[in-house]
Motif scaffolding. Structure first.
Motif, PDB file in Angstrom:
ATOM      1  N   CYS A 184      -6.888 -14.904  34.238  1.00 29.30           N
ATOM      2  CA  CYS A 184      -5.994 -13.935  34.862  1.00 29.30           C
ATOM      3  C   CYS A 184      -6.485 -12.532  34.546  1.00 29.30           C
ATOM      4  O   CYS A 184      -6.787 -12.209  33.402  1.00 29.30           O
ATOM      5  N   ASN A 200      -4.755  -9.886  36.062  1.00 31.95           N
ATOM      6  CA  ASN A 200      -3.706  -9.022  36.574  1.00 31.95           C
ATOM      7  C   ASN A 200      -3.198  -8.096  35.465  1.00 31.95           C
ATOM      8  O   ASN A 200      -3.637  -8.176  34.321  1.00 31.95           O
ATOM      9  N   SER A 241      -0.799  -7.358  33.212  1.00 32.68           N
ATOM     10  CA  SER A 241      -0.468  -7.594  31.794  1.00 32.68           C
ATOM     11  C   SER A 241      -1.685  -8.104  31.035  1.00 32.68           C
ATOM     12  O   SER A 241      -2.007  -7.648  29.938  1.00 32.68           O
ATOM     13  N   CYS A 242      -2.362  -9.079  31.635  1.00 30.01           N
ATOM     14  CA  CYS A 242      -3.530  -9.647  30.972  1.00 30.01           C
ATOM     15  C   CYS A 242      -4.632  -8.607  30.832  1.00 30.01           C
ATOM     16  O   CYS A 242      -5.350  -8.569  29.829  1.00 30.01           O
ATOM     17  N   CYS A 275      -1.144 -12.593  39.314  1.00 27.79           N
ATOM     18  CA  CYS A 275      -0.565 -12.890  38.009  1.00 27.79           C
ATOM     19  C   CYS A 275      -0.196 -14.369  37.951  1.00 27.79           C
ATOM     20  O   CYS A 275       0.390 -14.912  38.874  1.00 27.79           O
ATOM     21  N   LEU A 276      -0.583 -15.035  36.866  1.00 25.40           N
ATOM     22  CA  LEU A 276      -0.325 -16.472  36.783  1.00 25.40           C
ATOM     23  C   LEU A 276       0.996 -16.776  36.068  1.00 25.40           C
ATOM     24  O   LEU A 276       1.262 -17.911  35.677  1.00 25.40           O
ATOM     25  N   ALA A 277       1.766 -15.749  35.866  1.00 24.30           N
ATOM     26  CA  ALA A 277       3.132 -15.910  35.361  1.00 24.30           C
ATOM     27  C   ALA A 277       3.190 -16.403  33.930  1.00 24.30           C
ATOM     28  O   ALA A 277       4.029 -17.217  33.573  1.00 24.30           O
ATOM     29  N   ALA A 278       2.249 -15.931  33.129  1.00 22.21           N
ATOM     30  CA  ALA A 278       2.321 -16.230  31.697  1.00 22.21           C
ATOM     31  C   ALA A 278       2.058 -14.926  30.950  1.00 22.21           C
ATOM     32  O   ALA A 278       1.350 -14.884  29.935  1.00 22.21           O
ATOM     33  N   CYS A 279       2.583 -13.842  31.456  1.00 28.60           N
ATOM     34  CA  CYS A 279       2.264 -12.500  30.972  1.00 28.60           C
ATOM     35  C   CYS A 279       2.514 -12.361  29.472  1.00 28.60           C
ATOM     36  O   CYS A 279       1.794 -11.655  28.781  1.00 28.60           O
TER      37      CYS A 279
HETATM   38  S1  FES Z   1      -0.767 -10.756  34.372  1.00 33.04           S
HETATM   39 FE1  FES Z   1      -1.757 -12.487  33.608  1.00 33.04          FE
HETATM   40  S2  FES Z   1      -0.221 -13.949  33.596  1.00 33.04           S
HETATM   41 FE2  FES Z   1       0.801 -12.246  34.420  1.00 33.04          FE
END
Ligand code: FES
Ligand code: SF4
Ligand code: FES
Lengths: 173, 811
Positions: free
Chosen positions: A98, A100, A102-103, A140-144
């Motif tokens: 990921c 996105n 947060s990651c 985002c894979l929803a594990a932020c």
């Molecule tokens: S930004 Fe990576 S899981 Fe949400």
């Protein structure tokens, strides 16, 4: 959209999909009304992709079309729309890091860099031995909360460090 | 004001509207222009282009006119600054990825994007980034793609799904990467595929055959009527100087709506084929040599003038795609010369029960009525390929829930879901119809020798039930039934079933002017208007089996049109004289004709066509025929003069049409005529192997046969012997192997093709092909064996006096 009569000759699903896949697809088909077989297309494509070690050939998509009585182009549309489906040959282990927001803030760039170096390929490429595929993850894979994170063959791994990544990826066959 | 009418105000005008109508339908009807790309009146609303944004008072933001239902007292502004800004914004975004290649785009000048950009676009773009490029895939010889130009309106996709019923194009990928196409490179196979060229608002889909050949503004436009099937689709012919550059549909809701078949659209490509004749030809010794009209006419008159007592040894065969005027003059001339022998039914084999022949075979309804049937049974009909536009209409009935069933000698491709599809060997069609008739409780007293124990299945019962319960149902007979050896029995059973189930008997005339041929009196037993002939002549089969000494052929290519081409060739070889009015040279004509008079083709001549619904449609010539070729009606006029016949002094072609009209004033269309003779029930054959076949979609008439793009398309490739896997195995062949078919000495060799649509005990070998012109009738007992030498490409019959290389190849 109901099934559409076609002029093209599609393969016999039983010759392209293995017995296990057919069984699973048929199980999914039972969940939808008889005249809405196409509702099972996402499940059927996942099953077909799994059978083929991670990617969908035109033949497999045609077999799914035949099985679900859909126009083949309607199956191609679905397969090409969703990023979980690969329509070109890729390595059999699907690694999606990921990147996105947060990651990224938690350092996903260094994880990507580490993997690219480790396998000598860029994001979006597969190793020549067909073992590893570094997928370009779009969303985002929803594990932020556990960033940086990655999916390996659709299983989640969170709070990554380069060492942790090595440990996980070296354990793959 | 009735309950379902509301008033709305658009740009200050009060407009009445029906509840539930979309705003754009109301503004269109009122002539108020709202720009649009994705909206098309014949397609579902997609509302994906956003070009049609307008201001609606009290709505917080601009609304798409194509997807906004009218509301009582709605106040709409299409030109307010809010609306204009929204439209301009959409335009700017649409142009971001659109290439500015209008100077090399075939759509330039007739492009909706160009037009709307002129009206709503800015003169400069703020966008400086790289543009998207899409690589094209080949989708066949008819449609050229340039997908970088696509604006994703999805009109073409919706056309395939909603109108054609074949989903071939789709939108794959997503976001920036969406592409419209077939995903894999493959030819589209729909017989109406060319319509996407017209509905594509940009130059993404253009006509491949005419690509890069002219600019839209250099072309003239002329209305015409397409002569290739019994729909008589209305077309516009685009003319570049003196040549036809394109053929496109002309709106006529009562005929073809806004669509045409690919056959009607691309047939014109055959106009300049190398076999086209541009000067009269006469035989000198062995060879045909070019000559002038007066010597050719003198020669023709010499052949056609009977010696006393030999009047009736003349037989005239006129092809059923000829104009009404040609058909009428052919019979008038023949009968004027004292011969009763005239026929247009070249591919028919069963002529029994002549009294039951309707004055003109017809649909029994108007074309739009095909859309509102509750049930239908199609017998011996490949309607999608034989009358593509009728199939589109019938499809609408099917989508609305009509039960449409079929009984055919092969499983035909459909663009709708059939209720029942019974596929049997051709010699069992009667048995199936008989079972239906028994299930329907018909009076079958005119049928002798029928089995007492008809096998009525649940399928038969379901079909009968659907016909009975439907308020509007039809029993329809198609081209395969007309060519069937038990045609009269099938027609009789259809009549009886229709009577018992209160259905309409619907006959699909086989060719462009089959209906006109009947009205014109181009049959041996009836004169113009269907009145019984004074003297009944021989039918086409008898004539082509050697029933005449001298022949007059009008537009007829016996190699491709005759039911039994090999026998017909023999008859012409043995004849004392052959005169032909033709546009093209074909093998037997080249070797047998004494005189060939070159005549005009589609787009080149005045002519009337009578369609399946009995509509008379007259068209003028749009271009001049090439070289010395002349319109058929004029040739008849001068020929009659050379023969000293009275009554041909027409000063205009309209005068001929009027003469036919006068003969037809008391014609009543009726498919329910009965004959007084009995029918013998034809049992099925004991033969282990039979031939079945049809005239394929792109072999129906001389022009279509010579259109290279059509011949190269998927439907154009038909020179195969198709059979199912068990038949293939039984002759020990595999797909692609050469297989020899033998019909009592007449032979042909074709590659085997696997096709599970073909019933057991059958090889499907089409007629009308160059490769099958050596064979006998299309239905009958045959022997087949693996092996033989495959023929090469069909040879072009060289036209004397013309240098070769006239064929204009598709790009
Ligand atoms: S930004 Fe990576 S899981 Fe949400
Ligand atoms: S190809 Fe033409 S009709 Fe099809 S989506 Fe693109 S712009 Fe629309
Ligand atoms: S025409 Fe209304 S959104 Fe496209």
């Amino acid at each position: 959209m109901s099934s559409v009569p076609r002029d093209v000759t599609l393969p016999d699903p039983a010759e392209v999909l293995n017995a296990h896949s057919i069984e699973e697809i048929e199980e999914w088909m039972t969940r939808y009304p008889e005249d809405q077989k196409q509702s099972a297309v996402l499940a059927a494509l996942s099953i077909a992709q799994h059978q083929n070690q991670g990617w969908l050939s035109t033949e497999l998509m045609d077999a799914v079309a035949a099985k679900l009585e859909m126009a083949p182009i309607a199956v191609y549309e679905v397969a090409s729309f969703y990023s979980m489906f690969e329509t070109e040959p890729v390595g059999r282990h699907n690694i999606a890091i990921c990147t996105n927001i947060s990651c990224m803030l938690m350092g996903s760039d260094s994880i990507v860099e580490h993997c690219e170096k480790k396998f000598g390929i860029k994001l979006g490429e597969s190793t020549p031995d067909g073992r590893i595929y570094l997928k370009v993850e779009e969303e985002c894979l929803a594990a932020c909360a556990g960033g940086p994170m990655m999916q390996v063959n659709h299983a989640y791994h969170t709070n990554l460090t380069p060492e942790r990544v090595d440990e996980i990826l070296d354990a793959l066959d | 004001m009735s309950d379902d009418t509301v008033n709305i105000t658009v740009d200050g005008r009060t407009l009445p509207a029906k509840k539930g109508q979309m705003l754009i339908e109301v503004t269109d009807a009122a002539g108020i222009n709202v720009p649009r790309f994705c909206y098309h009146k014949k397609l579902s609303v997609a509302a994906n282009c956003r070009m049609c944004l307008v201001e609606v008072e009290k709505a917080p933001k601009p609304l798409p006119a194509c997807a906004t239902p009218v509301m009582p007292d709605m106040i709409v502004h299409t030109q307010s600054s809010l609306a204009r800004e929204a439209q301009q914004g959409t335009m700017e975004f649409l142009l971001i990825n659109h290439p500015l290649d209008c100077p090399i785009c075939d759509q330039g000048g007739i492009c909706e994007l160009q037009d709307v950009a002129m009206g709503y676009g800015q003169s400069a773009s703020q966008y400086t980034e790289g543009k998207r490029v899409v690589f094209d895939k080949y989708i066949g010889p008819l449609i050229a793609t340039e997908m970088t130009r696509c604006i994703h309106c999805t009109r073409c996709v919706r056309f395939g799904e909603e109108i054609a019923g074949i989903r071939e194009l789709g939108a794959t990928g997503r976001g920036e990467n969406v592409r419209i196409g077939t995903y894999i490179a493959k030819s589209v196979v729909s017989e109406v595929s060319g319509n996407v060229i017209d509905i594509c608002p940009v130059g993404a889909l253009t006509a491949r055959p005419s690509r890069y050949s002219a600019r839209a503004w250099e072309l003239r436009q002329q209305p015409s009527i397409a002569p290739h099937d019994s729909i008589g689709s209305n077309v516009s012919v685009f003319i570049d100087g003196s040549t036809v550059n394109q053929v496109v549909p002309r709106d006529n809701e009562s005929v073809n709506e806004v669509w045409i078949s690919d056959r009607d659209r691309f047939s014109y490509q055959g106009l300049r084929h190398a076999e086209r004749m541009t000067t009269p030809l006469v035989r000198e010794g062995e060879a045909l040599v070019p000559t002038d009209w007066s010597s050719a006419l003198a020669r023709a008159a010499a052949v056609l003038t009977p010696t006393p007592g030999s009047e009736a040894d003349l037989g005239t065969l006129v092809a059923p795609h000829s104009t009404l005027e040609e058909l009428y003059l052919a019979q008038k001339l023949t009968r004027g010369l004292g011969s009763p022998h005239i026929d247009h039914r070249l591919s028919q084999v069963d002529f029994s029960q002549a009294k039951a022949d309707p004055v003109m075979p017809w649909l029994g309804m108007n074309l739009p009525d095909l859309e509102t049937l509750n049930a239908a049974l199609l017998v011996g009909s490949n309607i999608r390929k034989d009358q593509p536009i009728a199939a589109l209409r019938l499809r609408k009935s099917a989508l609305a829930g009509a039960e449409i069933s079929l009984i055919n000698p092969k499983r035909v491709p459909l663009n709708f879901e059939a209720a029942e599809q019974i596929t049997v060997r051709y010699d069992r069609l009667v048995e199936q119809m008989h079972a239906l008739a028994v299930a329907a409780g018909c009076d079958l007293s005119a049928l002798e020798g029928a089995p007492g124990d008809a096998q009525v299945s649940t399928q038969h019962q379901r079909i009968v039930e659907s016909l009975k319960s439907g308020e509007r149902s039809a029993v329809m007979l198609g081209n395969l039934a007309a060519a069937h050896p038990a045609r009269a029995t099938l027609l009789y059973l259809a009549r009886q079933i229709a009577r018992a189930t209160n259905a309409t008997v619907s006959l699909l005339p086989e060719r462009g002017n089959t209906a006109g041929a009947w009205l014109a009196g181009a049959v041996p037993h009836r004169g113009p208007g269907g009145v019984a002939a004074d003297r009944e002549g021989s039918n086409a089969a008898q004539l082509l089996a050697g029933g005449a000494r001298r022949y007059l052929l009008v537009n007829a290519e016996t190699d491709y049109d005759a039911a039994s081409p090999a026998a017909a060739a023999q008859a012409l070889h043995d004849a004392d004289g052959v005169v032909a009015l033709a546009s093209y040279l074909s093998p037997t004509l080249a070797s047998t004709a004494d005189v060939i008079l070159p005549i005009a083709e589609f787009t080149e001549t005045f002519g009337t066509y009578v369609n399946a619904a009995g509509q008379w449609q007259t068209t003028k010539g749009a271009v001049a025929p090439p070289g010395e070729a002349r319109p058929g009606w004029k040739v008849f006029r001068v020929l009659a003069e050379a023969l000293g016949l009275e009554g041909f002094g027409f000063d205009s072609p309209e005068a001929i049409t009027q003469e036919v009209q006068r003969a037809c004033t008391s014609v009543e269309l009726n498919n329910l005529l009965d004959a007084d003779d009995k029918l013998e029930y034809p049992g099925s054959l004991a033969a282990p192997m039979v031939r079945s076949g049809e005239t394929p979609i792109y072999r129906t008439d001389p022009l279509v046969r010579r259109s290279q793009p059509l011949q190269k398309s998927t439907d154009g490739k038909q020179a195969f012997m198709s059979m199912n896997a068990s038949v293939l195995a039984s002759i020990g062949a595999s797909e692609g192997d050469a297989v020899t078919i033998d019909q009592g000495g007449a032979r042909a060799v074709l590659p085997a093709k696997l096709d599970e649509a073909i019933p057991d005990g059958t090889v499907w070998v089409p007629m009308g092909l160059y490769e099958t012109r050596t064979l006998g009738t299309v239905f009958g007992e045959v022997t087949v064996s693996q092996g033989g030498e495959l023929p090469g490409e069909p040879a072009i019959t060289a036209v004397p006096g013309i240098a070769g290389g006239q064929v204009k190849e598709a790009v």
